[in-house]
Motif scaffolding. Structure first.
Motif, PDB file in Angstrom:
ATOM      1  N   ASP A 223      64.222  31.317  51.318  1.00 16.44           N
ATOM      2  CA  ASP A 223      65.050  32.222  50.509  1.00 16.44           C
ATOM      3  C   ASP A 223      64.758  32.048  49.020  1.00 16.44           C
ATOM      4  O   ASP A 223      64.722  33.030  48.259  1.00 16.44           O
ATOM      5  N   MET A 224      64.550  30.822  48.589  1.00 21.92           N
ATOM      6  CA  MET A 224      64.218  30.582  47.183  1.00 21.92           C
ATOM      7  C   MET A 224      62.888  31.236  46.817  1.00 21.92           C
ATOM      8  O   MET A 224      62.753  31.858  45.745  1.00 21.92           O
ATOM      9  N   LEU A 225      61.910  31.106  47.695  1.00 21.24           N
ATOM     10  CA  LEU A 225      60.607  31.710  47.445  1.00 21.24           C
ATOM     11  C   LEU A 225      60.705  33.229  47.366  1.00 21.24           C
ATOM     12  O   LEU A 225      60.157  33.857  46.448  1.00 21.24           O
ATOM     13  N   LEU A 226      61.428  33.823  48.301  1.00 23.29           N
ATOM     14  CA  LEU A 226      61.544  35.278  48.316  1.00 23.29           C
ATOM     15  C   LEU A 226      62.371  35.788  47.133  1.00 23.29           C
ATOM     16  O   LEU A 226      62.095  36.863  46.597  1.00 23.29           O
ATOM     17  N   THR A 227      63.375  35.019  46.709  1.00 26.74           N
ATOM     18  CA  THR A 227      64.149  35.389  45.522  1.00 26.74           C
ATOM     19  C   THR A 227      63.252  35.381  44.287  1.00 26.74           C
ATOM     20  O   THR A 227      63.312  36.296  43.444  1.00 26.74           O
ATOM     21  N   ALA A 228      62.417  34.358  44.175  1.00 24.98           N
ATOM     22  CA  ALA A 228      61.489  34.282  43.047  1.00 24.98           C
ATOM     23  C   ALA A 228      60.482  35.425  43.107  1.00 24.98           C
ATOM     24  O   ALA A 228      60.138  36.013  42.067  1.00 24.98           O
ATOM     25  N   ALA A 229      60.008  35.763  44.313  1.00 23.52           N
ATOM     26  CA  ALA A 229      59.055  36.866  44.452  1.00 23.52           C
ATOM     27  C   ALA A 229      59.701  38.193  44.069  1.00 23.52           C
ATOM     28  O   ALA A 229      59.073  39.043  43.415  1.00 23.52           O
ATOM     29  N   ALA A 230      60.965  38.385  44.470  1.00 23.85           N
ATOM     30  CA  ALA A 230      61.672  39.618  44.123  1.00 23.85           C
ATOM     31  C   ALA A 230      61.860  39.729  42.613  1.00 23.85           C
ATOM     32  O   ALA A 230      61.716  40.815  42.033  1.00 23.85           O
ATOM     33  N   ALA A 231      62.172  38.608  41.967  1.00 21.21           N
ATOM     34  CA  ALA A 231      62.320  38.610  40.512  1.00 21.21           C
ATOM     35  C   ALA A 231      60.991  38.928  39.839  1.00 21.21           C
ATOM     36  O   ALA A 231      60.937  39.655  38.841  1.00 21.21           O
ATOM     37  N   ARG A 232      59.928  38.406  40.408  1.00 24.91           N
ATOM     38  CA  ARG A 232      58.595  38.688  39.861  1.00 24.91           C
ATOM     39  C   ARG A 232      58.244  40.169  40.014  1.00 24.91           C
ATOM     40  O   ARG A 232      57.686  40.785  39.095  1.00 24.91           O
TER      41      ARG A 232
END
Length: 254
Positions: A223-232
């Protein structure tokens, strides 16, 4: 197995015409399925020509018609685990939800065969299912709007994270039960008893540590990785192109 490259036959010919002693027709698929079962039941030591031959009711030398050596078979096992994940995954068009679902399926598929995952999770097979997975994940990311360099970077992080947690958690599951229970008991017997005057942060969070450390951290990390990807992705969208972000080479200033 020892290397016998000249004895491996093309895929179209990889099928025994006569049944084995157990009445089954030998094939690469059956050998992989049997190897997975033996690994799950008996561990890495089961991955030998002799053990496979006995389980299949076939002459061990017959296996060389399908695989050059044990490593060749291991790559086929790794690729089969990937294929099983892909066959159960159905994309919805929501890139973040789709990658989360795929990651969790990759993880649970590995834990269903922990011994095989420990042996194969770090391998690159270059085979049909792995190629399909790479194409699929990159397609999800590019379809979401990530520029190609970003799509590859996130693909790399996504896959390595999933495989790393799969190997870590599978290794834990593959431990003897007594060893697993002993490790779980350390949180209660050691960490939960540390005094607040010497270890204030551990003492303050001890009950949470005991509850959380029993579970895999993969869902939270994913979830942390996907949240960071979404922010990117939002950042890229706002700037119109990844090449125009501050710090990157660009003819446009911000």
């Amino acid at each position: 197995m020892t290397s016998t490259n000249d004895r491996v036959v093309p895929p179209a010919a990889r099928r025994r015409r006569r049944p084995t002693k157990k009445g089954v027709v030998l094939s690469a698929e059956l050998i992989v399925e049997t190897a997975l079962r033996l690994l799950k039941e008996h561990g890495a030591d089961a991955l030998t020509v002799r053990r496979l031959g006995l389980a299949l009711g076939a002459d061990p030398s017959a296996l060389y018609r399908y695989f050059r050596d044990t490593d060749d078979l291991l790559l086929a096992i790794a690729d089969e685990l990937i294929g099983r994940t892909l066959r159960t995954w159905h994309p919805t068009g929501d890139w973040r939800a789709d990658l989360r679902d795929l990651g969790l399926r990759m993880h649970s598929g590995s834990l269903a065969h922990p011994q095989a995952a420990v042996l194969s999770s770090y391998r690159v097979t270059g085979r049909v299912h792995e190629i399909g997975a790479v194409e699929t994940i990159l397609g999800v990311l590019r379809g979401a709007g990530f520029p190609d360099p970003e799509a590859v970077r996130i693909y790399h992080a996504f896959v390595d994270q999933a495989l790393a947690f799969a190997a870590l958690d599978a290794a834990s599951i593959a431990l003897p039960r007594a060893a697993r229970e002993a490790e779980a008991g350390v949180w209660r017997a050691t960490y939960a008893r540390l005094p607040a005057d010497t270890h204030p942060h551990i003492a303050a969070t001890a009950r949470h540590l005991m509850a959380d450390m029993r579970r895999s951290a993969y869902p939270a990390a994913l979830d942390m990785l996907l949240t960071a990807a979404a922010a990117r992705l939002e950042e890229i969208t706002q700037h119109g192109n990844a090449e125009t972000l501050p710090g990157r080479t660009s003819g446009t200033s911000h």
